[in-house]
Design an enzyme around this catalytic site. Structure first.
Site: not given
Ligand code: 9MR
Length: 355
Positions: A169, A276
């Protein structure tokens, strides 16, 4: 025997030295144009993806690994895992130079015990970043912290990770660079530095750039990532794959040109992995969208694997959206059946990233 590909892929994951040879071998056995017909239909997601040399994975959380239904579904259906949070910087190096690997190790050990591939997520990201990193003020200090973090994690799991999301990102939706501590202290070159460091730290891992909202080739952010990949390829900066996160919803639906977007990344000489995937819903509309995504990947030889962002809906990071393939009782949703039949319908086998 196509049926043995899963097992072979699984075994070679535990013997990294054999990986390149086996990937080439699998591609050779399957042939670039081989189509898996209905007679070959497999009954789980991982096995059906493996028929064309692909993986089908899930994001997992270590704290669910003591739940029998969760583990049974994971082990039955998937042949790749991505730790949802356990490899992130805040989890692995909360204090400078003090590393914590236990939670991620648990996932890696479980996956490898089952012969699954492991995706590393993620090394350099502005979020879930400890405050000590955000507080660093000089370029030299951020550089040392970033390369030190990459070296530590990649050495710890060297030879055990199929693909690493090296940088996550880095762009805004406008296509401009996101103003992170890495960008503001080191400058544009930080992504290149991260990838070069990563290649040296684990030469067998595929190195991916990973982002959301890069599913439509016409969006400014997608074009910015095309430019990054093209530039890296032109100058010989190591990069093997682009991860399309593919968090779809009503305001960001599966774009009509999704397959073309995948093709355009592939044409730059990188693999594409859907990393994802989630699509809210529960019925036919959700199933149709999932089918569209899987068909798009299956149509492109270099789209080598798909990861859904969780297993049952209630463990999704957006549980209210019910965006996954299993309901909260672990029943298969219509979207599951759509994905399975799209995987079984076949497509061109993947081309090895680096042979
Ligand atoms: O699924 C993840 C969640 O449990 C966390 O709280 C969150 C924090 O930012 O991140 C989520 O996963 C992210 C992923 O690592 C990268 N792409 C976006 C996802 C959603 O934020």
């Amino acid at each position: 025997m196509i049926g043995n590909v899963v097992t072979d892929t699984a075994r070679q994951a535990r013997r990294p030295g054999l990986r390149t040879a086996l990937v080439v071998g699998i591609a050779g056995v399957l042939g670039a144009g081989l189509m898996a017909g209905p007679a070959d239909a497999a009954s789980t997601l991982g096995a059906s993806a493996a028929q064309t040399g692909r993986y089908f994975g899930a994001a997992v959380a270590a704290h669910h690994l003591d739940e029998p239904a969760y583990v049974a579904t994971l082990d039955r259906e998937f042949n790749s895992v991505t730790p949802e949070n356990e490899m992130k910087w805040d989890a692995t190096e909360p204090v400078r130079g003090s590393f914590r690997y236990a939670a991620a190790d648990q996932i890696v050990a479980h996956a490898r015990g089952q012969g699954m591939l492991v995706r590393g997520h993620t090394l350099v990201w502005h979020s879930q970043l400890p405050s000590w990193v955000r507080g660093l003020s000089t370029a030299a200090d951020v550089r040392t912290a970033m390369t030190g973090h990459i070296n530590a994690l990649m050495s710890h799991w060297r030879g055990q990770i199929h693909s690493w999301n090296v940088v996550n990102e880095a762009f805004q939706d406008t296509g401009a660079r996101r103003n992170t501590v890495f960008q503001s202290r080191i400058g544009d070159d930080y992504i290149e530095l991260a990838f070069r460091t990563a290649r040296a730290a684990d030469p067998d891992a595929r190195l991916c750039y990973n982002d959301y909202y890069i599913d439509d080739a016409n969006h400014a952010k997608t074009r910015a990532v095309f430019d990054l990949v093209r530039d890296f390829k032109t100058r010989g900066v190591p990069i093997d794959c682009v991860g399309l996160q593919s968090h779809f919803n009503a305001t960001s639906p599966v774009p009509d040109n999704y397959r073309q977007t995948i093709e355009r990344f592939a044409a730059l000489g990188v693999d594409v992995q859907i990393t994802e995937l989630e699509i809210p819903g529960s019925g036919a509309a959700q199933a149709d969208d999932y089918r569209k995504v899987v068909n798009a990947c299956m149509a492109v030889a270099r789209c080598t694997g798909i990861t859904v962002f969780g297993i049952p809906d209630h463990y999704s990071w957006r549980p209210y959206a019910t965006p996954l393939l299993f309901d909260s009782e672990y029943n298969k949703k219509p979207a599951y059946e759509a994905v399975l039949s799209a995987l079984n319908a076949g497509g061109p086998g993947p081309v090895p990233a680096r042979s």
